[in-house]
Enzyme design. Structure first.
Site, mmCIF file in Angstrom:
data_model
loop_
_atom_site.group_PDB
_atom_site.id
_atom_site.type_symbol
_atom_site.label_atom_id
_atom_site.label_comp_id
_atom_site.label_asym_id
_atom_site.label_seq_id
_atom_site.Cartn_x
_atom_site.Cartn_y
_atom_site.Cartn_z
ATOM 1 N N GLU A 1 0.812 -1.217 0.000
ATOM 2 C CA GLU A 1 0.000 0.000 0.000
ATOM 3 C C GLU A 1 0.850 1.273 0.000
ATOM 4 O O GLU A 1 0.328 2.376 -0.103
ATOM 5 C CB GLU A 1 -0.915 0.011 1.238
ATOM 6 C CG GLU A 1 -2.016 -1.043 1.228
ATOM 7 C CD GLU A 1 -1.569 -2.408 1.752
ATOM 8 O OE1 GLU A 1 -0.345 -2.676 1.772
ATOM 9 O OE2 GLU A 1 -2.436 -3.208 2.115
ATOM 10 N N LYS B 1 -1.631 -11.657 23.308
ATOM 11 C CA LYS B 1 -2.247 -10.969 24.446
ATOM 12 C C LYS B 1 -2.388 -11.954 25.601
ATOM 13 O O LYS B 1 -3.297 -12.767 25.624
ATOM 14 C CB LYS B 1 -3.607 -10.386 24.041
ATOM 15 C CG LYS B 1 -3.436 -9.242 23.058
ATOM 16 C CD LYS B 1 -4.750 -8.723 22.533
ATOM 17 C CE LYS B 1 -4.492 -7.871 21.316
ATOM 18 N NZ LYS B 1 -5.115 -8.334 20.096
ATOM 19 N N TRP C 1 0.428 -7.164 26.427
ATOM 20 C CA TRP C 1 0.949 -7.467 25.093
ATOM 21 C C TRP C 1 2.349 -8.066 25.153
ATOM 22 O O TRP C 1 3.205 -7.569 25.877
ATOM 23 C CB TRP C 1 1.029 -6.186 24.252
ATOM 24 C CG TRP C 1 -0.286 -5.715 23.743
ATOM 25 C CD1 TRP C 1 -1.510 -6.185 24.095
ATOM 26 C CD2 TRP C 1 -0.501 -4.664 22.791
ATOM 27 N NE1 TRP C 1 -2.486 -5.495 23.423
ATOM 28 C CE2 TRP C 1 -1.897 -4.560 22.615
ATOM 29 C CE3 TRP C 1 0.331 -3.810 22.072
ATOM 30 C CZ2 TRP C 1 -2.477 -3.634 21.750
ATOM 31 C CZ3 TRP C 1 -0.227 -2.894 21.214
ATOM 32 C CH2 TRP C 1 -1.626 -2.802 21.053
HETATM 33 P P1 AMP Z 1 3.575 -6.550 1.979
HETATM 34 O O1 AMP Z 1 2.555 -5.561 1.636
HETATM 35 O O2 AMP Z 1 3.191 -7.957 1.614
HETATM 36 O O3 AMP Z 1 4.922 -6.181 1.454
HETATM 37 O O4 AMP Z 1 3.688 -6.580 3.577
HETATM 38 C C1 AMP Z 1 3.899 -5.406 4.319
HETATM 39 C C2 AMP Z 1 4.190 -5.770 5.745
HETATM 40 O O5 AMP Z 1 5.432 -6.494 5.831
HETATM 41 C C3 AMP Z 1 4.414 -4.584 6.648
HETATM 42 O O6 AMP Z 1 3.200 -4.013 7.083
HETATM 43 C C4 AMP Z 1 5.204 -5.189 7.790
HETATM 44 O O7 AMP Z 1 4.373 -5.853 8.709
HETATM 45 C C5 AMP Z 1 6.045 -6.223 7.082
HETATM 46 N N1 AMP Z 1 7.385 -5.669 6.863
HETATM 47 C C6 AMP Z 1 7.876 -5.087 5.765
HETATM 48 N N2 AMP Z 1 9.158 -4.715 5.960
HETATM 49 C C7 AMP Z 1 9.474 -5.057 7.243
HETATM 50 C C8 AMP Z 1 10.648 -4.936 8.064
HETATM 51 N N3 AMP Z 1 11.769 -4.399 7.617
HETATM 52 N N4 AMP Z 1 10.558 -5.403 9.324
HETATM 53 C C9 AMP Z 1 9.440 -5.976 9.812
HETATM 54 N N5 AMP Z 1 8.320 -6.120 9.077
HETATM 55 C C10 AMP Z 1 8.328 -5.672 7.817
#
Ligand code: AMP
Length: 542
Positions: free
Chosen positions: A324, A431, A436
């Site tokens: 997004e 939880k 948390w």
């Molecule tokens: P996507 O849209 O499939 O690329 O997923 C996005 C989600 O991936 C984000 O909202 C995060 O939860 C996770 N994400 C992306 N980059 C990182 C990062 N460097 N560390 C932890 N989570 C990440």
């Protein structure tokens, strides 16, 4: 003067100012293909002529099922350049999900790599509105008979002139469409405009972001179907950097060979890719001749991964993005504020997801939507806004924003320097007795153990505490580590009540289509673990 930000101008610029710079691709056929930005631009114009001749109109969606390679690059620019929309599809999804996505997007033309022929055979009957199936190959590789009429890409574009005047239109028009991985519910479409992708290309190339220049050789390992390979096909053209496309071979051996041969200086991918590469380099003792930076994103970069990469001569750059957000939001770039910190403290900062790059604004909010302080402690829902953040999903009536901000689904802290750290996905947080527990922190500790290669921590139903953490881990092949030994490793590292109640060792962990831990599958399999243990302990066999 007002000149709209159009993607065609990025490739046009590369052809004029870096015309002899190479784009190198490992093809699905296995060989290496080389040409230049000038060649790429000429063939993108040829494609634009072919698309126009077959009646493709501005706004029409053209699907792609393809690895990173030169023909996919031509599709990015040729399709978007005429005002149509390049719809990249993740081939790792299930066939019925792919069919859903093709139908939802309204694709009437679909271009695919020959390695996806069997997949297309399964999907085609479910997508009756697709009129043109184009295989990204020449005529010799195209099967003579197939379930649906096929033509080769080379035949499709062949015979059309390599001159084309790119139309000028509103920069807010759509250029690319990508669907979220859909681990919960149906995948949702995200439409990117010429403006948003161009602005992200500029911002991501800046020194405190990816720091890209014409001196770089950029290898996007992250696929072009995973949020536009994080914008690298655009930022590489913008800077005139050499582009190295790994095609379908993403194993450590093949990547190392390509990096070494093409003297790659900059690459990007998810942690699983870099874990594999670091392990390969550790085992073989091989090192690249050229210093390399590797963006680690899509999931958290643990301090252990950053250290393993550093030991191999690779600098990890931790970044966070999401579909997004086109996807880039934050980069953990070295900053004056912590350059002089002792190594351990610096490692702790480098484990953070970093500061918002220019063009993006972040905040964390509490349960009632109130903004939380930037103290590095207060964890809340991470909200984002900026030039390349969506305001609604493709085809949705409802705006996705709350008071002008996009809820990201992440729980995070922001410190006094604006450095953001994700503490969990809001749906993954555990939880326990109303408090948390961060699953990410517990996974990070497990990964610090030298005998653990992968770890996932999930919330399991618990008769007393509602939820308790269960650790699911993969040991090194020769390890005899036991669950109590691993749990003892948590002592002194987290509060006692955070320590997982049990460990299950497995041989591998399920990954999503974009290479992230598939916690949903783990929850489905293990969510009753503690309930079952209580039940078993009450049976006579106990
Ligand atoms: P996507 O849209 O499939 O690329 O997923 C996005 C989600 O991936 C984000 O909202 C995060 O939860 C996770 N994400 C992306 N980059 C990182 C990062 N460097 N560390 C932890 N989570 C990440």
């Amino acid at each position: 003067m007002l000149q709209p930000l159009l993607l065609s101008s990025l490739l046009q610029r590369a052809a004029r100012h870096a015309g002899d710079v190479e784009i190198v691709s490992r093809r699905v056929e296995g060989d290496i293909h080389r040409y230049t930005y000038a060649d790429c631009h000429a063939r993108a114009m040829q494609l634009a002529n072919a698309l126009t001749a077959c009646g493709i109109q501005p706004g029409d969606r053209i699907g792609t099922l393809a690895w990173n390679g030169y023909r996919h690059m031509e599709l990015y620019y040729g399709v978007a350049g005429i005002g149509a929309v390049c719809h990249t599809i993740n081939p790792r999804l299930f066939p019925d999900q792919i069919a859903y996505i093709i139908n939802h997007a309204g694709d009437r033309t679909l271009c695919f790599d020959s390695s996806f022929l069997a997949l297309v055979e399964q999907v085609a009957p479910m997508c009756p509105q697709v009129q043109n199936w184009i295989m990204l190959c020449d005529d010799t590789a195209c099967p003579a008979t197939f379930k649906v009429p096929l033509q080769s890409y080379e035949t499709f574009i062949g015979g059309h002139p390599q001159q084309f005047t790119w139309p000028i239109f509103d920069e807010r028009e759509a250029a690319v469409l990508c669907y979220t991985s859909g681990t919960t519910g149906d995948p949702k479409g995200v439409l990117y405009s010429h403006r948003s992708l161009s602005l992200m290309a500029y911002a991501s190339a800046m020194p405190d972001a990816f720091n890209l220049s014409a001196n770089d050789a950029i290898a996007p390992v992250v696929p072009m179907f995973h949020v536009n390979a994080w914008g690298l096909p655009f930022s590489a053209a913008l800077t005139g950097a050499k582009l190295v496309m790994p095609g379908p071979k993403l194993d450590a051996d093949s990547l190392f060979e390509l990096f070494e041969q093409e003297r790659v200086t900059f690459t990007a991918g998810v942690p699983t890719i870099w874990l594999g590469l670091a392990d390969y380099m550790r085992r073989t003792g091989k090192r690249t001749e050229v210093p390399m930076r590797a963006v680690v994103g899509g999931a958290a970069c643990s301090p252990q991964l950053a250290t393993s990469l550093r030991n191999c001569g690779i600098t990890a750059i931790h970044a966070r993005g999401m579909t997004e957000m086109s996807p880039l939001g934050t980069v953990c770039s070295p900053s004056r504020t912590y350059a002089d910190l002792p190594a351990d403290d610096r490692a702790r900062v480098e484990a953070k997801q970093g500061r918002a790059i220019a063009g993006i604004d972040l905040k964390v909010v509490g349960a009632n939507g109130e903004e939380l302080p930037w103290d590095g402690q207060s964890a809340g829902d991470l909200m984002a806004r900026g030039h390349w953040v969506i305001d609604r999903y493709f085809g949705a009536d409802k705006c996705a924003l709350q008071d002008g901000w996009l809820p990201t689904g992440d729980v995070a802290t922001i410190d006094v320097n604006g450095c953001m750290q994700i503490t969990d996905r809001s749906k993954d947080i555990i939880k326990s007795g109303g408090e948390w527990i961060s699953s990410i922190e517990l996974e990070g500790i497990a990964l610090m153990h030298p005998e653990i290669t992968m770890a996932a921590c999930i919330a399991c139903e618990h008769p007393k505490w509602d939820e308790r953490p269960l650790l699911i881990a993969v040991r090194r092949p020769d390890s005899t580590l036991t669950a109590p030994e691993l749990l003892a490793f948590y002592g002194g590292r987290v509060a006692k009540w955070w320590i997982p109640d049990d460990v299950v060792f497995v041989s591998e962990l399920p990954l999503t289509a974009t290479g992230k831990l598939q916690k949903l599958a783990l929850r489905q399999r293990f969510s009753q673990h503690f309930v079952e243990l209580v039940h078993l302990s009450r049976t006579p066999a106990g």
